[in-house]
Design an enzyme around this catalytic site. Structure first.
Site, PDB file in Angstrom:
ATOM      1  N   LEU A 144      -8.143   0.572   5.353  1.00 42.63           N
ATOM      2  CA  LEU A 144      -8.372   1.388   4.156  1.00 42.63           C
ATOM      3  C   LEU A 144      -7.062   1.972   3.646  1.00 42.63           C
ATOM      4  CD1 LEU A 144     -11.382   3.477   5.548  1.00 42.63           C
ATOM      5  CD2 LEU A 144     -11.442   1.219   4.446  1.00 42.63           C
ATOM      6  N   ASN A 199      -0.074  -4.207   8.857  1.00 48.32           N
ATOM      7  CA  ASN A 199       0.780  -3.179   8.250  1.00 48.32           C
ATOM      8  C   ASN A 199       2.249  -3.607   8.254  1.00 48.32           C
ATOM      9  OD1 ASN A 199      -1.264  -1.530   7.473  1.00 48.32           O
ATOM     10  ND2 ASN A 199      -0.922   0.072   8.986  1.00 48.32           N
ATOM     11  N   GLY A 244      10.236  -0.160  -5.376  1.00 48.90           N
ATOM     12  CA  GLY A 244      10.155   1.299  -5.497  1.00 48.90           C
ATOM     13  C   GLY A 244      11.181   1.984  -4.625  1.00 48.90           C
ATOM     14  N   GLY A 248       6.205   4.608   2.348  1.00 48.73           N
ATOM     15  CA  GLY A 248       6.038   5.802   3.171  1.00 48.73           C
ATOM     16  C   GLY A 248       4.583   5.966   3.542  1.00 48.73           C
ATOM     17  N   CYS A 251       1.065   5.685   7.643  1.00 48.92           N
ATOM     18  CA  CYS A 251       0.793   4.463   8.421  1.00 48.92           C
ATOM     19  C   CYS A 251       2.000   3.539   8.582  1.00 48.92           C
ATOM     20  CB  CYS A 251      -0.353   3.698   7.776  1.00 48.92           C
ATOM     21  SG  CYS A 251      -1.819   4.711   7.622  1.00 48.92           S
ATOM     22  N   LYS A 254       5.008   4.801  10.750  1.00 46.78           N
ATOM     23  CA  LYS A 254       4.582   5.003  12.148  1.00 46.78           C
ATOM     24  C   LYS A 254       4.245   3.653  12.798  1.00 46.78           C
ATOM     25  CE  LYS A 254       0.226   6.575  12.552  1.00 46.78           C
ATOM     26  NZ  LYS A 254      -0.622   5.650  13.299  1.00 46.78           N
ATOM     27  N   LYS A 312       2.492   8.084  -2.671  1.00 46.13           N
ATOM     28  CA  LYS A 312       2.067   7.155  -3.714  1.00 46.13           C
ATOM     29  C   LYS A 312       1.117   7.943  -4.610  1.00 46.13           C
ATOM     30  CE  LYS A 312      -1.900   5.258  -1.226  1.00 46.13           C
ATOM     31  NZ  LYS A 312      -2.619   4.068  -0.845  1.00 46.13           N
TER      32      LYS A 312
HETATM   33  C1  UGA Z   1      -1.773   1.282   4.401  1.00 47.14           C
HETATM   34  C2  UGA Z   1      -2.418  -0.112   4.287  1.00 47.14           C
HETATM   35  O1  UGA Z   1      -2.260  -0.608   2.950  1.00 47.14           O
HETATM   36  C3  UGA Z   1      -3.898  -0.076   4.650  1.00 47.14           C
HETATM   37  O2  UGA Z   1      -4.439  -1.396   4.636  1.00 47.14           O
HETATM   38  C4  UGA Z   1      -4.045   0.525   6.055  1.00 47.14           C
HETATM   39  O3  UGA Z   1      -5.399   0.637   6.434  1.00 47.14           O
HETATM   40  C5  UGA Z   1      -3.426   1.911   6.088  1.00 47.14           C
HETATM   41  O4  UGA Z   1      -2.035   1.801   5.708  1.00 47.14           O
HETATM   42  C6  UGA Z   1      -3.554   2.436   7.489  1.00 47.14           C
HETATM   43  O5  UGA Z   1      -2.970   1.846   8.399  1.00 47.14           O
HETATM   44  O6  UGA Z   1      -4.335   3.357   7.689  1.00 47.14           O
HETATM   45  P1  UGA Z   1      -1.703   3.466   2.855  1.00 47.14           P
HETATM   46  O7  UGA Z   1      -0.736   4.024   3.846  1.00 47.14           O
HETATM   47  O8  UGA Z   1      -2.814   4.328   2.365  1.00 47.14           O
HETATM   48  O9  UGA Z   1      -2.392   2.125   3.418  1.00 47.14           O
HETATM   49  O10 UGA Z   1      -0.852   3.097   1.559  1.00 47.14           O
HETATM   50  P2  UGA Z   1      -0.407   1.774   0.797  1.00 47.14           P
HETATM   51  O11 UGA Z   1      -1.156   1.657  -0.461  1.00 47.14           O
HETATM   52  O12 UGA Z   1      -0.407   0.605   1.687  1.00 47.14           O
HETATM   53  O13 UGA Z   1       1.102   2.154   0.439  1.00 47.14           O
HETATM   54  C7  UGA Z   1       2.083   2.380   1.466  1.00 47.14           C
HETATM   55  C8  UGA Z   1       3.440   2.628   0.847  1.00 47.14           C
HETATM   56  O14 UGA Z   1       3.965   1.438   0.259  1.00 47.14           O
HETATM   57  C9  UGA Z   1       3.432   3.681  -0.275  1.00 47.14           C
HETATM   58  O15 UGA Z   1       4.578   4.495  -0.131  1.00 47.14           O
HETATM   59  C10 UGA Z   1       3.507   2.850  -1.539  1.00 47.14           C
HETATM   60  O16 UGA Z   1       4.090   3.516  -2.627  1.00 47.14           O
HETATM   61  C11 UGA Z   1       4.361   1.684  -1.072  1.00 47.14           C
HETATM   62  N1  UGA Z   1       4.173   0.451  -1.865  1.00 47.14           N
HETATM   63  C12 UGA Z   1       2.988  -0.205  -1.831  1.00 47.14           C
HETATM   64  C13 UGA Z   1       5.236  -0.052  -2.608  1.00 47.14           C
HETATM   65  O17 UGA Z   1       6.345   0.532  -2.647  1.00 47.14           O
HETATM   66  N2  UGA Z   1       5.053  -1.227  -3.302  1.00 47.14           N
HETATM   67  C14 UGA Z   1       3.862  -1.901  -3.284  1.00 47.14           C
HETATM   68  O18 UGA Z   1       3.780  -2.975  -3.935  1.00 47.14           O
HETATM   69  C15 UGA Z   1       2.806  -1.376  -2.529  1.00 47.14           C
END
Ligand code: UGA
Length: 433
Positions: A144, A199, A244, A248, A251, A254, A312
């Protein structure tokens, strides 16, 4: 459900929505009291509705303490935090405490499901904490995303279940029947590895595109066109290729470090993933460098506006947020930072949000402003660090008037650079001119 954090609460509300009876526990009494009144302590789209639906139907309830939720349950989900220890490994103490607490009250033939992100081999460790031969331990990692957790739960790409006991695996799978997702049933170690590898791969994609963006800047290419050109190749795709300020959140930072550590403990030097992490750290330095250059070479005494503090958009979470790390570096170099983020707007204007505490200590040393225009007042540089949609629709003539100098560093390629340049701004994005 043991744990009412992001994962536990979203999972509890969604399982109740699917028709199951769910009792969700947490150790924090005030949180349970608020949840029982339908007050949600986090920002998560759709969660309020599902929690109130569950409370009204009687299928969802909240209790203090794990044993209250586990008593009489057929399936017990462990959704407790696994924070990072100083050596990068995952701290299992919350899992241990929860397992030991529920062990005496577990019903015979019940199943304990590990949803927390845990080191490979943890299913076995939980079995040892439980010491209940009549209880199966199953690994069922979650995928998620914060901000779209409800959507992701109800529309999963796959359900992964790791179990030695096939019947227990099928009983857990049945909880998700109706969602129509492919099932991957495997052993516990593979399920646990799937979580880390997912991840790590997603973080790799982002670090990759960030390095490509840096190459684009060096050679005069446009990263958006490059992504378009590579993304149509179905083997590559478009997802998770937005450049970007670095990834961060609670998840990726870590879990990537934990995976390096897990590999190391098993005798493998995961140099590749170390590189992915290093690139992510460098990306923040690159952002600071762009801001410093726009400020004229030094940040000492310069007013900088930041838009966006959360890791985000569509979340109120600042854990391991690149924006916080970049903001702190600017402050350390002597900048006067004025920051705006929709999450903290109410708190900044003196109105505590319903059920949430105003957190103005989010970036120590910065002034947290109640609106985006307040943040740019007298600023020499404006840096956009979180991709909040509302920031696109502001009056940029007013922004121009309010700033001391009209320099924009768009760390998310969120704004319309051409339109800003027409208004007289200097504009620097990521991987494009
Ligand atoms: C992430 C995973 O996407 C989930 O599938 C997973 O379940 C979750 O970790 C977890 O282990 O609990 P999340 O940390 O909520 O989810 O956020 P993401 O949407 O994955 O974004 C993570 C980071 O990557 C953010 O800082 C976001 O800005 C950055 N990001 C994401 C980018 O810089 N570019 C992108 O194209 C996508």
């Amino acid at each position: 459900m043991v744990g009412a954090g992001y994962v536990g609460l979203a999972t509890a509300a969604c399982l109740a929505h699917l028709g199951h009876r769910v009792v969700c526990a947490d150790v924090v009494e005030e949180k349970i009291a608020a949840l029982s009144d339908g007050i949600i302590p986090i920002v998560e789209e759709g969660l309020d509705d599902l929690v109130s639906e569950g409370l009204t139907s009687g299928r969802l309830s909240f209790v203090v303490g794990a044993s209250g939720a586990a008593k009489g349950a057929e399936v017990v989900f462990l959704c407790v935090p696994t924070p990072q220890r100083s050596d990068g490994s995952a701290d299992m103490s919350f899992i241990e405490a929860a397992a030991r607490e529920i062990a005496p009250v577990l019903a015979s033939e019940s199943i304990v499901v590990n949803k927390s992100t845990v080191p490979v081999g943890s299913a076995r460790v939980v079995e040892e904490f439980l010491r209940r031969v009549d209880v199966a331990v199953v690994s069922n990692p979650e995928f998620l995303r914060e901000g779209s957790a409800i959507h992701d739960f109800l529309n999963p790409d796959r359900i992964v279940i790791g179990a030695d006991d096939r019947e227990a695996a099928m009983r857990v799978a049945a909880l998700y029947s109706g969602l129509g997702a492919p099932l991957v049933i495997t052993d516990p170690a593979s399920a646990e590895t799937i979580k880390y590898a997912s991840n790590a791969f997603l973080a790799t994609k982002i670090s990759f595109v960030n390095t490509v963006a840096n190459v684009c800047e060096a050679v005069g290419a446009d990263v958006h066109d490059v992504i378009l050109g590579i993304g149509y190749d179905t083997r590559i795709g478009f997802e998770f290729l937005k450049p970007g300020p670095g990834w961060g959140g609670s998840c990726f930072p870590k879990d990537t470090l934990a995976m390096v550590r897990i590999a190391e403990d098993a005798g493998y030097d995961f140099r590749f993933l170390k590189g992915v992490i290093e690139v992510n750290e460098e990306q923040k330095d690159i952002m600071v460098g762009k801001i410093r250059r726009a400020a004229g070479g030094s940040l000492a005494g310069v007013t900088i506006a930041l838009w966006g503090l959360t890791f985000k958009a569509r979340t109120d979470d600042v854990r391991d947020s690149p924006a916080i790390s970049i903001g702190s570096r600017l402050i350390a170099e002597g900048a006067a930072v004025r920051a705006y983020d929709p999450t903290f707007a109410n708190a900044a204007s003196g109105h505590a949000d319903r059920g949430r505490s105003p957190n103005l200590e989010v970036l120590p040393g910065a002034l947290i402003c109640a609106d985006p225009y307040g943040a740019v007042e007298g600023a020499r540089v404006l840096a956009v660090l979180t991709e909040w949609e509302e920031l696109k629709r502001l009056d940029f003539s007013k922004v121009h008037e309010l700033m001391a100098e009209p320099h924009v560093i768009d760390g998310r390629n969120l704004l319309n650079g051409a339109a800003l340049k027409r208004l007289g701004f200097s504009y620097v994005g990521v991987g494009r001119s």
